[in-house]
Enzyme design. Structure first.
Site, PDB file in Angstrom:
ATOM      1  N   ASP A 197       0.817  -1.218   0.000  1.00 22.81           N
ATOM      2  CA  ASP A 197       0.000   0.000   0.000  1.00 22.81           C
ATOM      3  C   ASP A 197       0.858   1.279   0.000  1.00 22.81           C
ATOM      4  OD1 ASP A 197      -2.114  -1.844   0.403  1.00 22.81           O
ATOM      5  OD2 ASP A 197      -1.920  -1.665   2.570  1.00 22.81           O
ATOM      6  N   GLU A 214     -11.397  -0.094  -3.412  1.00 22.81           N
ATOM      7  CA  GLU A 214     -10.588   0.434  -2.293  1.00 22.81           C
ATOM      8  C   GLU A 214      -9.388   1.180  -2.861  1.00 22.81           C
ATOM      9  OE1 GLU A 214      -9.397  -3.036  -0.044  1.00 22.81           O
ATOM     10  OE2 GLU A 214      -8.077  -3.757  -1.633  1.00 22.81           O
TER      11      GLU A 214
HETATM   12  O1  FUB Z   1      -3.202  -3.645   3.408  1.00 22.95           O
HETATM   13  C1  FUB Z   1      -4.495  -3.934   3.883  1.00 22.95           C
HETATM   14  C2  FUB Z   1      -5.516  -3.649   2.838  1.00 22.95           C
HETATM   15  O2  FUB Z   1      -5.231  -4.409   1.689  1.00 22.95           O
HETATM   16  C3  FUB Z   1      -5.512  -2.228   2.342  1.00 22.95           C
HETATM   17  O3  FUB Z   1      -6.126  -1.343   3.205  1.00 22.95           O
HETATM   18  C4  FUB Z   1      -6.180  -2.419   1.042  1.00 22.95           C
HETATM   19  O4  FUB Z   1      -6.112  -1.333   0.192  1.00 22.95           O
HETATM   20  C5  FUB Z   1      -5.482  -3.649   0.525  1.00 22.95           C
HETATM   21  O5  FUB Z   1      -4.265  -3.346  -0.078  1.00 22.95           O
END
Ligand code: FUB
Length: 327
Positions: free
Chosen positions: A19, A226
């Site tokens: 991320d 997301e």
């Molecule tokens: O790293 C945890 C979660 O996985 C993140 O918040 C999302 O965007 C995905 O990458």
């Protein structure tokens, strides 16, 4: 595709990272990643395998310089409201202070967004005692516009709990929209001048197809899942994000930081591992995509590594799609 020694390779291998939110601060590239915990527990759609407990900040003096790990910048034991899972963070700079925005579960297991401050882009950061009032879900990304206004984008489906906030309060068993209904968009709110609270109630962003209709929940290769990111190019706002269960990084363009945005295409084809999450930053005269994959762990979803590659625009402002494993 690789024209220097760092591109498309894990930036660090002594810890697992994911991320990546990249920014140019003090003429260097700073990267604010998640720090994946090295465990062999099971994997599920709720994201329980992403058990992160702290943040390490990385930096590079130049695009081909060694990547430095500045050590632990914030640990959940020092954040009174957090119970577990410090997920994807972002950072911003304003008024001589660096701000680290991070999602985590509160003591009731609900994802909230916290903020911590430092005078140094590499930290250590000191967290505010409570989460940002009115915050929920995951994946904060903060954009400071040319006029000094700052906006926070956030939200994630499934384990990120965005479906549960459609009424404005947390409904534990709420489902997302039906296939023929408009997909859920990310949330946006202007931040207060001190960057510590929302200046207004967050509003949902609308993402349209090229005919001007809202993307529907069935358009899983295009709709928001997301990992929002905002950048500006040639006066237009580019909202980019992950499509989650179809594993693309895609983007939409608008004339305002709050949208609406029109879907334009793919930035990155699927990587090794379930998640895909990125940031886009200009450094000197080039643009870069920071992303992650699970290549270094041989494909373990929650043991990821951050990488970057050059991002190129076409003359009409569209972004050239990147195939992560092709030279
Ligand atoms: O790293 C945890 C979660 O996985 C993140 O918040 C999302 O965007 C995905 O990458």
């Amino acid at each position: 595709m690789s024209n220097n020694s760092n591109q498309n390779k894990p930036l660090v291998t002594h810890i697992f990272t994911a991320d990546p939110s990249a920014h140019v601060f003090e003429d260097k590239i700073y990267i604010y990643p998640s720090h994946d915990l090295d465990h062999d527990g099971p994997d599920n759609d709720n994201g329980d395998q992403y058990r992160m407990e702290d943040y390490h900040i990385l930096s590079m003096d130049d695009i081909d310089a060694p990547c430095i790990d500045h050590g632990e910048a914030l640990h959940m034991k020092d954040v009174p409201w957090v119970s577990q899972q410090m997920w994807a963070p972002d950072a911003a700079f304003k008024n001589g202070t660096y701000y680290l925005y991070f999602p985590a579960r509160d003591k009731e297991g609900i994802f909230r967004i916290g903020v911590a401050t430092s005078k140094n882009p590499a930290g250590p950061f000191k967290a505010e005692p409570n989460y940002i009032p009115g915050s929920f879900s995951i994946d904060p990304a903060v954009y400071v516009d040319d006029d000094g206004k700052s906006y926070i984008y956030f939200g994630g489906l499934w384990g990120g709990q965005l479906e549960r906030w459609q009424t404005g309060t947390f409904i534990p068993d709420a489902a997302g929209p039906a296939d023929n209904e408009p997909a859920l968009g990310p949330m946006v709110a202007e931040l207060s001048d001190d960057m510590l609270t929302f200046k207004e109630k967050p509003q949902e962003i609308t993402i349209l197809d090229e005919d001007g209709n809202p993307l529907t929940a069935s358009q899983r290769d295009k709709r928001y899942f997301e990992g929002p990111w905002m950048h500006k190019y040639n006066g237009y706002y580019y909202l980019s994000y992950s499509t989650g269960d179809t594993h693309y990084l895609v983007y939409a363009i608008g004339k305002s930081p709050k949208g609406p945005f029109t879907y334009k295409g793919r930035i990155l084809e699927p990587v090794i591992g379930w998640t895909t999450h990125h940031s886009i930053v200009q450094f000197k005269d080039k643009w870069y995509l920071f992303y992650h994959d699970s290549s270094y762990s041989g494909g373990v979803n929650h043991k990821r590594c951050v990488k970057f590659t050059e991002l190129k625009y076409n003359e009409d402002g569209t972004i050239q799609t990147i195939k992560p494993y092709e030279d």
